[in-house]
Design a protein around this motif. Structure first.
Motif, PDB file in Angstrom:
ATOM      1  N   TYR A 172      29.500  39.664  48.779  1.00 31.25           N
ATOM      2  CA  TYR A 172      28.969  40.167  47.510  1.00 31.25           C
ATOM      3  C   TYR A 172      29.884  41.249  46.953  1.00 31.25           C
ATOM      4  O   TYR A 172      30.251  41.228  45.777  1.00 31.25           O
ATOM      5  CB  TYR A 172      27.553  40.714  47.696  1.00 31.25           C
ATOM      6  N   ASP A 173      30.292  42.161  47.817  1.00 35.47           N
ATOM      7  CA  ASP A 173      31.190  43.226  47.394  1.00 35.47           C
ATOM      8  C   ASP A 173      32.523  42.646  46.933  1.00 35.47           C
ATOM      9  O   ASP A 173      33.093  43.073  45.933  1.00 35.47           O
ATOM     10  CB  ASP A 173      31.399  44.215  48.539  1.00 35.47           C
ATOM     11  N   ARG A 174      33.019  41.666  47.646  1.00 31.23           N
ATOM     12  CA  ARG A 174      34.285  41.021  47.296  1.00 31.23           C
ATOM     13  C   ARG A 174      34.196  40.352  45.925  1.00 31.23           C
ATOM     14  O   ARG A 174      35.090  40.483  45.090  1.00 31.23           O
ATOM     15  CB  ARG A 174      34.642  40.003  48.385  1.00 31.23           C
ATOM     16  N   THR A 175      33.098  39.649  45.678  1.00 32.59           N
ATOM     17  CA  THR A 175      32.914  38.967  44.400  1.00 32.59           C
ATOM     18  C   THR A 175      32.730  39.974  43.267  1.00 32.59           C
ATOM     19  O   THR A 175      33.262  39.795  42.171  1.00 32.59           O
ATOM     20  CB  THR A 175      31.719  37.998  44.468  1.00 32.59           C
ATOM     21  N   ARG A 176      32.005  41.047  43.538  1.00 35.43           N
ATOM     22  CA  ARG A 176      31.810  42.090  42.529  1.00 35.43           C
ATOM     23  C   ARG A 176      33.153  42.723  42.161  1.00 35.43           C
ATOM     24  O   ARG A 176      33.441  42.973  41.002  1.00 35.43           O
ATOM     25  CB  ARG A 176      30.840  43.149  43.046  1.00 35.43           C
ATOM     26  N   ARG A 177      33.993  42.970  43.153  1.00 33.19           N
ATOM     27  CA  ARG A 177      35.332  43.505  42.901  1.00 33.19           C
ATOM     28  C   ARG A 177      36.155  42.544  42.054  1.00 33.19           C
ATOM     29  O   ARG A 177      36.846  42.943  41.122  1.00 33.19           O
ATOM     30  CB  ARG A 177      36.058  43.769  44.224  1.00 33.19           C
ATOM     31  N   GLU A 178      36.068  41.284  42.389  1.00 34.36           N
ATOM     32  CA  GLU A 178      36.796  40.265  41.636  1.00 34.36           C
ATOM     33  C   GLU A 178      36.302  40.208  40.188  1.00 34.36           C
ATOM     34  O   GLU A 178      37.096  40.060  39.261  1.00 34.36           O
ATOM     35  CB  GLU A 178      36.638  38.899  42.318  1.00 34.36           C
ATOM     36  N   LEU A 179      34.998  40.348  39.979  1.00 35.50           N
ATOM     37  CA  LEU A 179      34.454  40.404  38.615  1.00 35.50           C
ATOM     38  C   LEU A 179      35.027  41.596  37.850  1.00 35.50           C
ATOM     39  O   LEU A 179      35.407  41.467  36.677  1.00 35.50           O
ATOM     40  CB  LEU A 179      32.926  40.534  38.642  1.00 35.50           C
ATOM     41  N   ALA A 180      35.071  42.744  38.501  1.00 37.81           N
ATOM     42  CA  ALA A 180      35.595  43.954  37.846  1.00 37.81           C
ATOM     43  C   ALA A 180      37.061  43.761  37.465  1.00 37.81           C
ATOM     44  O   ALA A 180      37.471  44.116  36.355  1.00 37.81           O
ATOM     45  CB  ALA A 180      35.434  45.163  38.771  1.00 37.81           C
ATOM     46  N   VAL A 181      37.841  43.177  38.345  1.00 37.79           N
ATOM     47  CA  VAL A 181      39.253  42.941  38.069  1.00 37.79           C
ATOM     48  C   VAL A 181      39.411  41.954  36.914  1.00 37.79           C
ATOM     49  O   VAL A 181      40.180  42.186  35.979  1.00 37.79           O
ATOM     50  CB  VAL A 181      39.986  42.435  39.330  1.00 37.79           C
ATOM     51  N   ARG A 182      38.673  40.870  36.963  1.00 38.15           N
ATOM     52  CA  ARG A 182      38.756  39.870  35.892  1.00 38.15           C
ATOM     53  C   ARG A 182      38.322  40.451  34.550  1.00 38.15           C
ATOM     54  O   ARG A 182      38.937  40.191  33.524  1.00 38.15           O
ATOM     55  CB  ARG A 182      37.919  38.640  36.231  1.00 38.15           C
ATOM     56  N   PHE A 183      37.267  41.246  34.566  1.00 34.70           N
ATOM     57  CA  PHE A 183      36.794  41.869  33.333  1.00 34.70           C
ATOM     58  C   PHE A 183      37.865  42.795  32.757  1.00 34.70           C
ATOM     59  O   PHE A 183      38.166  42.756  31.569  1.00 34.70           O
ATOM     60  CB  PHE A 183      35.507  42.648  33.588  1.00 34.70           C
ATOM     61  N   ALA A 184      38.448  43.619  33.603  1.00 31.90           N
ATOM     62  CA  ALA A 184      39.473  44.555  33.133  1.00 31.90           C
ATOM     63  C   ALA A 184      40.668  43.819  32.534  1.00 31.90           C
ATOM     64  O   ALA A 184      41.174  44.198  31.484  1.00 31.90           O
ATOM     65  CB  ALA A 184      39.915  45.462  34.271  1.00 31.90           C
ATOM     66  N   HIS A 185      41.103  42.752  33.177  1.00 31.94           N
ATOM     67  CA  HIS A 185      42.236  41.991  32.655  1.00 31.94           C
ATOM     68  C   HIS A 185      41.881  41.299  31.350  1.00 31.94           C
ATOM     69  O   HIS A 185      42.695  41.250  30.425  1.00 31.94           O
ATOM     70  CB  HIS A 185      42.724  40.967  33.682  1.00 31.94           C
ATOM     71  N   GLU A 186      40.685  40.769  31.255  1.00 31.98           N
ATOM     72  CA  GLU A 186      40.254  40.081  30.042  1.00 31.98           C
ATOM     73  C   GLU A 186      40.159  41.051  28.870  1.00 31.98           C
ATOM     74  O   GLU A 186      40.625  40.769  27.771  1.00 31.98           O
ATOM     75  CB  GLU A 186      38.900  39.411  30.287  1.00 31.98           C
TER      76      GLU A 186
END
Length: 164
Positions: free
Chosen positions: A72-86
């Motif tokens: 869950y933490d890994r996926t949440r981190r990935e969401l944050a990274v994707r959001f920032a890049h987008e």
């Protein structure tokens, strides 16, 4: 040999499906808050759904290598990274709950208050100081309460680095 590998793949897929069944709803809500898309009607958040699908795909690809790390933490981190890049590229909010906040304010607020990520963890994830995370969170709450005017700047200051 093939049977053993096929068994591992079935277990991996089953574990991942169980994880997604339990976490996808909350992760989609997190992604929807980040993208500032409307929560209703269902399907009104295509950017959030795309972000979550990509984040879950990355988590699945790295499932074997998590080694005790919280998926869950890994996926949440990935969401944050994707959001920032987008956001860094070009997107603007579209009428959601947190529409009045900048992208950075939304990310900090969602991580801190909705996801319950500690200030230190949020600061490390975002590459900011703890004091800066605290200030952004306080500013975001003040904006939502209406005690502060929203800022004109809508983008992200810099992209996050992807986690190894």
């Amino acid at each position: 040999m093939r049977e053993r590998q096929a068994g591992r793949e079935r277990r991996r897929a089953q574990e991942f499906e169980t994880f997604v069944a339990g976490a996808a709803g909350r992760l989609l809500h997190t992604a929807t808050l980040l993208t500032s898309e409307p929560l209703r009607p269902p399907g009104a958040n295509p950017r959030a759904q795309r972000m979550l699908t990509a984040a879950l795909a990355r988590t699945y690809a790295q499932w074997e290598r998590l080694r005790g790390e919280d998926p869950y933490d890994r996926t949440r981190r990935e969401l944050a990274v994707r959001f920032a890049h987008e956001v860094w590229r070009h997107h603007r909010p579209r009428g959601g709950l947190l529409d009045r906040l900048t992208a950075q304010e939304r990310l900090v607020l969602v991580l801190r208050l909705y996801e319950g990520v500690a200030e230190e963890q949020a600061a490390a994830l975002l590459g900011l100081s703890v004091d800066r995370v605290r200030a952004i969170c306080n500013r975001s709450v003040a904006t939502l309460r209406g005690t502060r005017r929203p800022t004109a700047r809508r983008g992200w200051q810099r992209p996050l680095e992807t986690a190894p």
